[in-house]
Design a protein around this motif. Structure first.
Motif, mmCIF file in Angstrom:
data_model
loop_
_atom_site.group_PDB
_atom_site.id
_atom_site.type_symbol
_atom_site.label_atom_id
_atom_site.label_comp_id
_atom_site.label_asym_id
_atom_site.label_seq_id
_atom_site.Cartn_x
_atom_site.Cartn_y
_atom_site.Cartn_z
ATOM 1 N N PRO A 282 -18.702 -11.328 -6.571
ATOM 2 C CA PRO A 282 -19.459 -10.069 -6.510
ATOM 3 C C PRO A 282 -18.528 -8.874 -6.289
ATOM 4 O O PRO A 282 -17.652 -8.924 -5.422
ATOM 5 N N SER A 283 -18.691 -7.832 -7.107
ATOM 6 C CA SER A 283 -17.874 -6.643 -6.866
ATOM 7 C C SER A 283 -18.718 -5.522 -6.256
ATOM 8 O O SER A 283 -18.192 -4.532 -5.793
ATOM 9 N N SER A 305 -26.386 -2.251 -14.171
ATOM 10 C CA SER A 305 -27.799 -1.862 -14.200
ATOM 11 C C SER A 305 -28.594 -2.526 -13.071
ATOM 12 O O SER A 305 -29.793 -2.334 -12.972
ATOM 13 N N TYR A 306 -27.908 -3.323 -12.258
ATOM 14 C CA TYR A 306 -28.562 -3.866 -11.059
ATOM 15 C C TYR A 306 -27.494 -4.352 -10.100
ATOM 16 O O TYR A 306 -26.313 -4.483 -10.482
ATOM 17 N N ALA A 307 -27.886 -4.603 -8.870
ATOM 18 C CA ALA A 307 -26.944 -5.146 -7.889
ATOM 19 C C ALA A 307 -27.688 -6.070 -6.934
ATOM 20 O O ALA A 307 -28.879 -5.860 -6.648
ATOM 21 N N GLU A 373 -26.470 -18.984 0.928
ATOM 22 C CA GLU A 373 -25.384 -17.999 0.917
ATOM 23 C C GLU A 373 -25.168 -17.482 -0.511
ATOM 24 O O GLU A 373 -25.095 -18.264 -1.460
ATOM 25 N N PHE A 374 -25.044 -16.182 -0.642
ATOM 26 C CA PHE A 374 -24.839 -15.582 -1.962
ATOM 27 C C PHE A 374 -23.382 -15.733 -2.382
ATOM 28 O O PHE A 374 -22.472 -15.305 -1.677
ATOM 29 N N LEU A 375 -23.165 -16.395 -3.518
ATOM 30 C CA LEU A 375 -21.784 -16.600 -3.970
ATOM 31 C C LEU A 375 -21.389 -15.636 -5.076
ATOM 32 O O LEU A 375 -20.210 -15.396 -5.308
ATOM 33 N N GLY A 376 -22.394 -15.083 -5.759
ATOM 34 C CA GLY A 376 -22.103 -14.155 -6.845
ATOM 35 C C GLY A 376 -23.174 -14.285 -7.909
ATOM 36 O O GLY A 376 -24.133 -15.048 -7.755
ATOM 37 N N LEU A 377 -22.999 -13.567 -8.986
ATOM 38 C CA LEU A 377 -23.951 -13.645 -10.088
ATOM 39 C C LEU A 377 -23.406 -14.589 -11.144
ATOM 40 O O LEU A 377 -22.195 -14.712 -11.334
ATOM 41 N N LEU A 378 -24.338 -15.251 -11.788
ATOM 42 C CA LEU A 378 -23.945 -16.175 -12.848
ATOM 43 C C LEU A 378 -23.421 -15.397 -14.052
ATOM 44 O O LEU A 378 -24.024 -14.425 -14.488
ATOM 45 N N GLU A 400 -23.222 -5.245 -16.702
ATOM 46 C CA GLU A 400 -23.321 -5.537 -15.288
ATOM 47 C C GLU A 400 -22.530 -6.798 -15.020
ATOM 48 O O GLU A 400 -22.234 -7.551 -15.931
ATOM 49 N N GLU A 401 -22.210 -7.061 -13.790
ATOM 50 C CA GLU A 401 -21.281 -8.152 -13.542
ATOM 51 C C GLU A 401 -21.889 -9.515 -13.828
ATOM 52 O O GLU A 401 -21.181 -10.475 -14.041
#
Ligand SMILES: Nc1ncnc2c1ncn2[C@@H]1O[C@H](COP(=O)(O)OP(=O)(O)O)[C@@H](O)[C@H]1O
Ligand SMILES: [Mg+2]
Length: 409
Positions: A282-283, A305-307, A373-378, A400-401
């Motif tokens: 995640p950035s 466009s989202y976070a 736990e949030f690890l990041g976006l797919l 978006e990431e």
């Protein structure tokens, strides 16, 4: 902790291996050595460390030296050069009696062709190793019975091998190996003679047993799917040399050369790799207390466009740019009321499952670990790239990431 340590093993077959050791060290090819000397290079400079309680797979084409290597561990074969340590014992230092005891107590072997005695019953076969150890009849019967039950053969004790299917015979082989209580199991193509379905059942059973027994298992196969399913680590041999050693992921994601690559061709990557392999660090993350104007500024700067919105380390939801603009217009103090639910997949989900979720919905997906736990976006492009590495994937414009095509407002 390392259970088996192999250090710079060389094995040359022929009448005078010592004469050719130097040339083998200097890299003479297997063909040249054979042509020049009539000696066969079995292994060249193999070093490995096999961790206690792990399943270590040795893989390679027929003739690559797998059986030669595994037979060094209990000194059925003696090295032409190098050292083998088991529990820090140099196996070459053992005298005759000590070696016999070492073989009986430390290791047991499961063979490809089962290696059962045809004229002994199932329970006698299962008890065989205990008999060799000198255990009394009643006790060894009881122990053999226990292990036959563990491998699902209760009721077959008094049958003879020819009355059993291949899979059942190999279960007897497994029960016999487990009954001796050896810490190390050596399995040389133990499942290779079985039909695919039975083979898969045996793999599952081995994994279930291992979860409880925590043995050190050295498993030889020439089948990469089997290697990937079973192995904590995999070593790949070619012509007596170690080409690559690593975790299943290491090998799938970075095959050392074309030989390794050729094994990967038919592998079901979607089953072996999981969501954790396709996550973008995640950035930008927000919290419920983030100020709308600030959140909007950061999303705009990164062109997202989202976070993702977090509560501590846990995933709380997602804030879209539209919702964030809405929050700014309304003069909201924080983004909390504008956060929406976000779909997630566990890090352990296989990529084939992830892919099917991805195809059903264009929404971004979060990847979560233990306790949410949030690890990041797919990363959709990573999923596609990992599942079908041969395809050149046109990079979508990364707006978006999570690089999802878009999110419905
Ligand atoms: N006792 C032996 N005498 C001579 N050559 C051998 C002997 N055992 C194995 N080899 C040779 O060593 C190489 C590796 O064999 P092996 O370990 O059986 O391969 P794998 O188990 O991978 O099929 C082969 O070239 C084989 O011919
Ligand atoms: Mg072999």
């Amino acid at each position: 902790m390392s259970k088996i340590e192999v250090r710079n093993i060389f094995k040359i077959f022929g009448p005078h291996p010592e004469r050719w050791l130097d040339q083998a060290r200097q890299g003479i090819s297997k063909e040249d050595l054979l042509a020049k000397s009539g000696h066969t290079l079995g292994l060249r400079n193999i070093s490995l460390s096999i961790e206690e309680g792990s399943i270590f797979v040795i893989m390679g084409l027929s003739g690559s030296g797998k059986s030669t290597l595994i037979r060094h561990f209990n000194r059925l074969i003696e090295p032409s050069g190098g050292q083998i340590l088991v529990d820090d014992i140099d196996v070459m230092s053992l005298g005759k009696t000590a070696l016999e005891k070492f073989r009986q107590q430390k290791m047991s072997m499961v063979f490809q062709r089962f290696g059962l005695f045809p004229h002994r019953s199932v329970i006698e076969n299962a008890a065989y190793g205990l008999r060799v150890q000198g255990m009394g009849k009643a006790e060894r019967r009881e122990r053999a019975q226990h292990w036959l039950e563990q491998v699902g053969l209760a009721g077959f004790e008094h049958q003879y091998p020819h009355q059993l299917s291949g899979g059942m015979q190999q279960r007897v082989g497994l029960a016999r190996a487990l009954a001796t209580d050896a810490e190390i199991l050596l399995m040389d193509e133990a499942f290779s003679a079985l039909d695919p379905l039975i083979r898969r059942e045996m793999q599952d059973q081995l994994l279930q047993l291992q979860a409880r027994l925590n043995k050190t298992i050295v498993f030889i196969t020439h089948d990469l799917d089997e290697a990937l399913r079973l192995g904590n680590r995999i070593a790949i041999l070619k012509d007596g040399e170690l080409i690559q050693e690593g975790t299943p992921e290491d090998i799938l994601l970075a095959p050392a050369d074309d030989y390794v690559q050729s094994f990967l061709q038919d592998v079901n990557r979607g089953k072996v790799l999981n969501a954790a392999h396709a996550v973008n660090e995640p950035s930008l993350t927000l919290t419920m207390r983030s100020r709308p104007s600030h959140a909007l500024e950061r999303m705009a700067a990164l062109n997202f466009s989202y976070a993702a919105v977090l509560d501590g380390k846990r995933l709380a939801g997602v804030l879209t740019r539209d919702a964030c603009e809405h929050a700014v217009r309304q003069g909201a103090r924080d983004v909390a009321a504008f956060v929406e639910d976000m779909a997630s997949v566990p890090a352990t989900a296989g990529l084939d499952e992830v892919l099917s979720r991805m195809l059903r919905s264009p929404e971004p997906l979060a990847v979560t670990g233990d306790d949410d736990e949030f690890l990041g976006l797919l990363s959709r492009s990573k999923v596609v790239e990992l599942v079908t590495p041969a395809l050149e994937v046109a990079e979508p414009s990364l707006s978006e990431e999570g690089d999802a095509p878009g999110r419905a407002a």
